[in-house]
Write a protein that holds these residues in place. Sequence first.
Motif, PDB file in Angstrom:
ATOM      1  N   ASP A  53      -4.644  10.639   3.686  1.00 36.06           N
ATOM      2  CA  ASP A  53      -5.412  11.154   2.554  1.00 36.06           C
ATOM      3  C   ASP A  53      -4.669  12.269   1.825  1.00 36.06           C
ATOM      4  N   SER A  54      -3.834  13.000   2.555  1.00 35.52           N
ATOM      5  CA  SER A  54      -3.098  14.107   1.938  1.00 35.52           C
ATOM      6  C   SER A  54      -1.758  13.656   1.375  1.00 35.52           C
ATOM      7  N   GLY A  55      -1.528  12.364   1.358  1.00 31.72           N
ATOM      8  CA  GLY A  55      -0.297  11.845   0.784  1.00 31.72           C
ATOM      9  C   GLY A  55       0.764  11.544   1.802  1.00 31.72           C
ATOM     10  N   GLY A  56       0.430  11.618   3.082  1.00 28.59           N
ATOM     11  CA  GLY A  56       1.388  11.289   4.125  1.00 28.59           C
ATOM     12  C   GLY A  56       2.235  12.447   4.562  1.00 28.59           C
ATOM     13  N   GLY A  57       2.037  13.612   3.962  1.00 32.12           N
ATOM     14  CA  GLY A  57       2.891  14.738   4.301  1.00 32.12           C
ATOM     15  C   GLY A  57       2.359  15.608   5.406  1.00 32.12           C
ATOM     16  N   ALA A  58       1.096  15.478   5.756  1.00 35.22           N
ATOM     17  CA  ALA A  58       0.530  16.336   6.781  1.00 35.22           C
ATOM     18  C   ALA A  58       0.980  15.893   8.159  1.00 35.22           C
ATOM     19  N   PRO A 105       0.824  -1.201   0.000  1.00 37.30           N
ATOM     20  CA  PRO A 105       0.000   0.000   0.000  1.00 37.30           C
ATOM     21  C   PRO A 105       0.861   1.255   0.000  1.00 37.30           C
ATOM     22  N   TRP A 106       0.443   2.221  -0.815  1.00 44.70           N
ATOM     23  CA  TRP A 106       1.119   3.516  -1.006  1.00 44.70           C
ATOM     24  C   TRP A 106       2.350   3.428  -1.891  1.00 44.70           C
ATOM     25  N   GLU A 107       2.771   2.225  -2.306  1.00 40.96           N
ATOM     26  CA  GLU A 107       3.969   2.152  -3.142  1.00 40.96           C
ATOM     27  C   GLU A 107       3.752   2.823  -4.487  1.00 40.96           C
ATOM     28  N   ALA A 108       2.520   2.798  -4.982  1.00 37.12           N
ATOM     29  CA  ALA A 108       2.222   3.419  -6.262  1.00 37.12           C
ATOM     30  C   ALA A 108       1.806   4.871  -6.096  1.00 37.12           C
ATOM     31  N   LEU A 152       2.815   6.449   9.950  1.00 37.98           N
ATOM     32  CA  LEU A 152       1.455   6.924  10.204  1.00 37.98           C
ATOM     33  C   LEU A 152       0.533   5.746  10.481  1.00 37.98           C
ATOM     34  N   ALA A 153       0.624   4.706   9.652  1.00 36.00           N
ATOM     35  CA  ALA A 153      -0.236   3.536   9.847  1.00 36.00           C
ATOM     36  C   ALA A 153       0.046   2.842  11.174  1.00 36.00           C
ATOM     37  N   MET A 154       1.313   2.887  11.628  1.00 29.07           N
ATOM     38  CA  MET A 154       1.695   2.130  12.805  1.00 29.07           C
ATOM     39  C   MET A 154       1.731   2.964  14.077  1.00 29.07           C
ATOM     40  N   ARG A 155       1.343   4.210  14.031  1.00 32.94           N
ATOM     41  CA  ARG A 155       1.389   5.055  15.223  1.00 32.94           C
ATOM     42  C   ARG A 155       0.458   4.529  16.302  1.00 32.94           C
ATOM     43  N   ALA A 156       0.755   4.891  17.519  1.00 36.53           N
ATOM     44  CA  ALA A 156      -0.009   4.397  18.660  1.00 36.53           C
ATOM     45  C   ALA A 156      -0.733   5.554  19.327  1.00 36.53           C
ATOM     46  N   SER A 157      -1.340   5.258  20.472  1.00 37.55           N
ATOM     47  CA  SER A 157      -1.966   6.297  21.273  1.00 37.55           C
ATOM     48  C   SER A 157      -0.889   7.089  21.995  1.00 37.55           C
ATOM     49  N   ARG A 158      -1.174   8.337  22.297  1.00 39.49           N
ATOM     50  CA  ARG A 158      -0.234   9.138  23.079  1.00 39.49           C
ATOM     51  C   ARG A 158      -0.166   8.670  24.523  1.00 39.49           C
ATOM     52  N   GLN A 159      -1.148   7.903  24.937  1.00 39.42           N
ATOM     53  CA  GLN A 159      -1.160   7.432  26.322  1.00 39.42           C
ATOM     54  C   GLN A 159       0.100   6.618  26.622  1.00 39.42           C
ATOM     55  N   GLY A 160       0.873   7.056  27.589  1.00 38.89           N
ATOM     56  CA  GLY A 160       2.053   6.322  28.000  1.00 38.89           C
ATOM     57  C   GLY A 160       3.257   6.496  27.095  1.00 38.89           C
ATOM     58  N   GLN A 161       3.172   7.375  26.086  1.00 40.44           N
ATOM     59  CA  GLN A 161       4.288   7.552  25.177  1.00 40.44           C
ATOM     60  C   GLN A 161       5.191   8.687  25.647  1.00 40.44           C
ATOM     61  N   PRO A 162       6.450   8.695  25.208  1.00 38.10           N
ATOM     62  CA  PRO A 162       7.353   9.779  25.565  1.00 38.10           C
ATOM     63  C   PRO A 162       6.811  11.123  25.088  1.00 38.10           C
ATOM     64  N   GLY A 163       7.146  12.198  25.806  1.00 36.36           N
ATOM     65  CA  GLY A 163       6.593  13.503  25.490  1.00 36.36           C
ATOM     66  C   GLY A 163       6.969  14.023  24.120  1.00 36.36           C
ATOM     67  N   PHE A 164       8.142  13.550  23.579  1.00 30.77           N
ATOM     68  CA  PHE A 164       8.573  14.100  22.297  1.00 30.77           C
ATOM     69  C   PHE A 164       7.829  13.482  21.127  1.00 30.77           C
ATOM     70  N   ALA A 165       7.100  12.420  21.351  1.00 34.09           N
ATOM     71  CA  ALA A 165       6.542  11.646  20.239  1.00 34.09           C
ATOM     72  C   ALA A 165       5.233  12.240  19.753  1.00 34.09           C
ATOM     73  N   ALA A 166       5.291  12.993  18.678  1.00 41.64           N
ATOM     74  CA  ALA A 166       4.070  13.479  18.050  1.00 41.64           C
ATOM     75  C   ALA A 166       3.367  12.325  17.356  1.00 41.64           C
TER      76      ALA A 166
END
Length: 445
Positions: free
Chosen positions: A197-202, A105-108, A351-365
Amino acid sequence: MSGPFRQFPLDGGSTADLYLLRYDEDGRLRSPVAEQEIKERLAGVGDVFLFSHGWNNIFAQALDRYRSFIGGFIAQRRQFAIPVPPDYRPLLIGVIWPSTSFVMPWEAGPGIAADPEPDGAEARQVEEMLDLVTRSLGPESDPEFVELVDGRAVIDADAALRAAEIVLGALRAEPDPDDGSVPPTAKEFLTVWEALDSGGGATPPADPNDFGVAGDVSSGLRAAGGAGFDPRNLLRAATVWRMKARAGEVGARGVGPLVAHILRESGVRLHLVGHSFGAKVVLSALASAAPSRPARSMLLLQAAINRWCFAADVAGTGRPGVHHSIPDLVERPLLTTFSAFDEPLTKAFHLAMRASRQGQPGFAALGDPELYGALGGFGPAGVEGISAVRPAAVPGRERYDLGGGLRVIAVDGGVEIDGKPAIAGHGEVSNPTTWWAMHALTRPD
C-alpha cells in the motif's frame, strides 16, 4: 488453419516462418493443426526458436511483441553482418497463453488511494483481477470475499485479515514450488500488504508479533477507521500467485510435450526465449520434457521467477531451486537479464512472493529481496562458481564470452548504453540489447 501465421523475409529469398500455438489456462493445446504442421516441418529446418510472452493475453499484443523481437533480430543481423550456421533454416513458434490483458500489477505504479476512473484502465484491471481471483475460490468463501472487497478502495484491519485468509487458503496453501518455502500466515501477509500500500518501499517488521498482541491485528496495524488496507493490492498479489502457477502449468502440460518431441525426434537446434512469466513457461517446458539431448540456448528476459531457482541449495535451507537442473539441459550458457529499472520486479515481486518466517534462514526479513527477489530484478543467487554477472554488451562493439565453464550469465540491463538504460522497464525487452544477446547465443562463431 494450416500454414505459418507470418513469414519474415531472409537473405537469399527464404523466409523465417512463424507459427502461433494457443493454450488454455490448464495447458491444453488449442492449435493442434498448427502443432502437427510444425512437427512435420522439423526435418527441413536447422533451428527452432520458441518464444513465450509474459504479462498479456490479447492475441494482437502477443503477436506484436513477437513481430517486434523477430523483426529487430533479423534487421540487426543484416546491420552487423552477423554470420549464421551453414544449414540455417529457422522455424519460429510463438506461444499464446492466458495471463491477463493488462500490464503486470504495479507496472503502472503504486495503487491510487481514491477510486479509479470508472472508464479507465485501472478500473478494468481491478475487475479482471477480481474475476481471476474469485474463480479460484470455493462456493462458500466466494460470496464472503466479494462482499469484503468488491468496489472498495479501503477496508479495515479485521476485514483485511479475513480477506487474506480466504485468498491464501485458495491460492497459497502449499509450499512454493520454486523454493519450497512455507506460505505466509494471513497475519504475516498483512505486514506485506501495508508495504504494498505504501508503494513497496516500506520494510515490514522482522517478527509478525511486533505489531500487536497475538490475535488483535488492529492493535498495532492500521486500526479500523484509520488509513485501512487497499484491497486492490491483495488482488494484485493474488493475481501474481495465480499467474505464476498458471505459467508453470502451461509450460509443463502444454509446451513441454512439444519441446520433448523436438528434442527427441529431430536434430534441430532449439532456442527458448521467455519474458516475465513466459520465462516460467519455457523453464517448466524444458524441465518437464526430460530431453534426451540439450536445447541449444535459452534467453530469459526480465524473468518473474525466484532468483534462487537455479540454486542447488536455496539460502542454506538444503532445498534445491525448482529449476536447478536447467543449466545442464542447455548446451550454451543460459543468459538471463535483470534491471534496476524494472519496478515491478524490484519493488513488489519479493513482497508478493514472501513466505512465512517458519523454517527460513535467520537473515531473511519479511519480503527480503535476498531470498524472495525476482530473477529479473536482482539476478540469480546460489549459483556461485558456474555463473557471472556481465554488463549488457553494446551491440556491434562488444561480445559476451560464453566460455570458461559458465552455465548462467546474468546480463545487467540497468547499465547505460548511449545515454539510456539498456532495459528501461519490465516490458522494454525488444531492443538492440536483447537482440544482441540472442545473437550471442545463436551465432556459430
